[in-house]
Design an enzyme around this catalytic site. Sequence first.
Site, PDB file in Angstrom:
ATOM      1  N   THR A   1       2.706   8.649  -7.959  1.00  0.00           N
ATOM      2  CA  THR A   1       4.087   8.271  -7.653  1.00  0.00           C
ATOM      3  C   THR A   1       4.839   9.348  -6.872  1.00  0.00           C
ATOM      4  OG1 THR A   1       4.623   9.013  -9.901  1.00  0.00           O
ATOM      5  CG2 THR A   1       4.399   6.649  -9.549  1.00  0.00           C
TER       6      THR A   1
ATOM      7  N   GLU B   1      12.010  -4.255  -6.826  1.00  0.00           N
ATOM      8  CA  GLU B   1      10.768  -4.352  -7.598  1.00  0.00           C
ATOM      9  C   GLU B   1      11.020  -4.072  -9.076  1.00  0.00           C
ATOM     10  OE1 GLU B   1       6.364  -2.357  -7.199  1.00  0.00           O
ATOM     11  OE2 GLU B   1       8.089  -1.019  -7.070  1.00  0.00           O
TER      12      GLU B   1
ATOM     13  N   GLY C   1       0.812  -1.209   0.000  1.00  0.00           N
ATOM     14  CA  GLY C   1       0.000   0.000   0.000  1.00  0.00           C
ATOM     15  C   GLY C   1       0.842   1.253   0.000  1.00  0.00           C
TER      16      GLY C   1
END
Length: 385
Positions: free
Chosen positions: A129, A243, A121
Amino acid sequence: MTDSENITEIRRAVQALCAEFPGEYWRTKDSARAYPDEFVDALTKKGFLAALIPEIYGGSGLNLDAAAVIMEEIQASGCNGASAHAQTYIMNTLLKYGSAEQKQEYLPRIASGELRLQAFGVSEPTSGTDTLSLRTVAMRDGDEYIINGQKIWTSRAEHSDLMLLLARTTPREAAATKTEGLSIFLVDMREVVGKGMTIKPIRTMMNHSTTEIFFDDMRIPASALIGEEGKGFRYILSGMNAERILIAAECIGDAKWFIRKATEYANERNVFGRAIGQNQGVQFPIARCYAQMCAAELMVHHAAQVFDAGGNPGAQANMAKLLASEASWAAADMCVQTHGGFGFAEEYDVERKFREARLYTVAPISTNLILSYLAEHVLGLPRSY
């Protein structure tokens, strides 16, 4: 690239697992907008989602470069790693900054599959962003935190037990620096859904299981805080690099799938008495996509190796994400063009993968923001925003 014997073994194991989930399985899930529980469970049982968890906690104890290979092969096999990839990169924050008690409590159960850590979250409707402008607030109240706010694009929240949540614990104007005052929490969603947390699914062009989440006086124990209060932004930066590298690896896998699919079709499809692959107008786009993919693949593994060596792979991770997502999208477009009308038919799986691949030039960070990062932090140009 030349793989080590260990990496070759990992590739074969992932390929074998993915062979049990052919295109028909994914078309059915896509049509019903259903979560691929069977696939995620299979990945968990084989230890692939515990790739970065140390062996002492029941994980595989692999490095990020090996984890990247896992995600690449999932995509190259025609499957959709987005259904489970978050667990791999979210893990980094817990591994690096979680307390010994938190690691012992959660990591073995995540590795075994008893718990799923799939939700992250961060993004909000008003900030996107611009993470430092998020408005979700966590206020300390004795042995608890009370959380109010909203998140969006929190994928897999409906199919996860745990969520990493970034919230503001110090008002922005009161923080010592603009990056201070944000904190990370490991939220047990089983305890709070319907009790301060509301999850609403968002229907998108691909089956991505994404949601928006509302927090209304949600109470969580103070022990859910990861690391030191106010340091959360710094904690997630390393996870964001992981990521980007892992999703870049997925894009490489997608590109390989599109290139193989287009090559096979170009060899098999006969028009005007010969295979269409004999025509340079068909050959050249496939060959160009292959070259583009190979170049991006080198950057992905370079970024992973910088990460594994303990360096700061910010520039490399961003470039890997940029180049790999563009290589994937170019290959997707080429694959549809090669197939012509059949590229739009569900049974070929091209249109499904085409929709899935389009996401990654936008998320988890857009191409333009990557270019802004490189311009400012690598090239020394003035900040543009």
